[in-house]
Design a protein around this motif. Structure first.
Motif, short mmCIF file in Angstrom:
data_model
loop_
_atom_site.label_atom_id
_atom_site.label_comp_id
_atom_site.label_asym_id
_atom_site.label_seq_id
_atom_site.Cartn_x
_atom_site.Cartn_y
_atom_site.Cartn_z
N PHE A 1 21.38 44.50 29.64
CA PHE A 1 20.10 43.99 29.13
C PHE A 1 20.15 42.47 29.01
O PHE A 1 19.23 41.78 29.44
CB PHE A 1 19.77 44.62 27.78
CG PHE A 1 18.52 44.06 27.17
CD1 PHE A 1 17.28 44.55 27.55
CD2 PHE A 1 18.58 43.02 26.25
CE1 PHE A 1 16.11 44.01 27.02
CE2 PHE A 1 17.42 42.48 25.71
CZ PHE A 1 16.18 42.99 26.09
N VAL B 1 16.21 49.97 28.39
CA VAL B 1 15.13 49.85 27.42
C VAL B 1 14.51 51.23 27.16
O VAL B 1 14.10 51.92 28.07
CB VAL B 1 14.04 48.86 27.89
CG1 VAL B 1 12.81 48.95 27.01
CG2 VAL B 1 14.59 47.45 27.89
N SER C 1 25.50 48.61 28.13
CA SER C 1 24.03 48.55 28.07
C SER C 1 23.57 47.23 27.47
O SER C 1 22.58 46.64 27.93
CB SER C 1 23.45 49.74 27.30
OG SER C 1 23.86 49.73 25.96
N LEU D 1 17.16 49.78 22.73
CA LEU D 1 17.83 50.29 23.92
C LEU D 1 18.07 51.79 23.78
O LEU D 1 18.14 52.32 22.67
CB LEU D 1 19.15 49.57 24.15
CG LEU D 1 19.07 48.06 24.35
CD1 LEU D 1 20.46 47.49 24.68
CD2 LEU D 1 18.07 47.66 25.41
N LEU E 1 13.43 46.70 32.24
CA LEU E 1 14.74 46.11 31.96
C LEU E 1 15.77 47.22 31.72
O LEU E 1 15.42 48.29 31.22
CB LEU E 1 14.66 45.20 30.74
CG LEU E 1 13.92 43.88 30.95
CD1 LEU E 1 13.64 43.21 29.60
CD2 LEU E 1 14.69 42.96 31.86
#
Length: 153
Positions: free
Chosen positions: A85, A133, A81, A74, A130
Motif C-alpha cells: 500500500f 484496500v 500489505s 486494509l 490500491l
C-alpha cells in the motif's frame, strides 16, 4: 542529533517563518557574521533539521480547491500489505500526506483535488484499486483552519 544553541534556534524560527530571507538578512537578524550564518545554515541542512525550503501555493489559484481526508482500512495487517500500500500511494501526486495510524483506520490521507467530481473519479479509478484496500471512508473538508502542506501539480 545536532546540539542546538540560541542562534541555531533563532535561525530555524526565522527560516521557518520566511524561507526567502537572504544570508545577509539572516545574519543581521541574529547578529552574527554572514560567513558564520552561512556555515550554521548549511549545518542545519546537512544534519536534516531543515528538510527543504519551498513556496506555499494557494490551492484555489491552481484549481485544487477541495481538500479531502480519507481513512483507509486494509484487508489484512501484514508487513507486506502495508509495504505494498505504501509503495503504491507514493505514486499518486494528489496525496499530500499519508500516515499509518492506530485506531479505526490503518492510514489517513490528505488529498487535494479540483472538486467533488474530481475526487469521485480518483476514488473510483485509483483509491479503491490500491493494494489490500478493504474500505475507504471519505471526509470533505468544509473549512481549512490550518494549511501548511505542499501541493503537487
Amino acid at each position: 542529533m545536532v546540539d542546538l544553541d540560541k542562534i541555531d534556534r533563532q535561525l530555524l524560527r526565522l527560516l521557518q517563518d520566511d524561507g526567502r530571507l537572504s544570508n545577509a538578512e539572516l545574519s543581521e537578524k541574529v547578529h552574527i557574521s554572514q560567513a558564520t550564518c552561512h556555515r550554521r545554515v548549511n549545518r542545519l541542512f546537512e544534519s536534516g533539521l531543515i528538510r527543504s525550503v519551498h513556496a506555499q501555493i494557494a490551492p484555489k489559484a491552481v484549481n485544487l480547491g477541495t481538500l479531502v481526508i480519507v481513512g483507509v482500512v486494509l484487508d489484512r495487517s501484514t508487513p507486506q500489505s502495508f509495504a505494498d500500500f505504501e509503495q503504491a500511494i507514493t505514486q499518486l501526486p494528489m496525496i499530500l500526506d499519508c500516515q499509518l495510524v492506530a485506531g479505526e483506520f490503518d492510514y489517513l490521507l490528505r488529498v487535494r483535488v479540483k472538486d467533488i467530481e474530481d475526487f469521485n473519479d480518483l476514488h473510483a479509478k485509483q483509491l479503491i484499486a490500491l493494494p489490500a484496500v478493504r474500505q475507504i471512508r471519505t471526509f470533505f473538508v468544509m473549512k481549512e483552519v490550518i494549511d501548511s502542506a505542499l501541493l503537487q501539480f
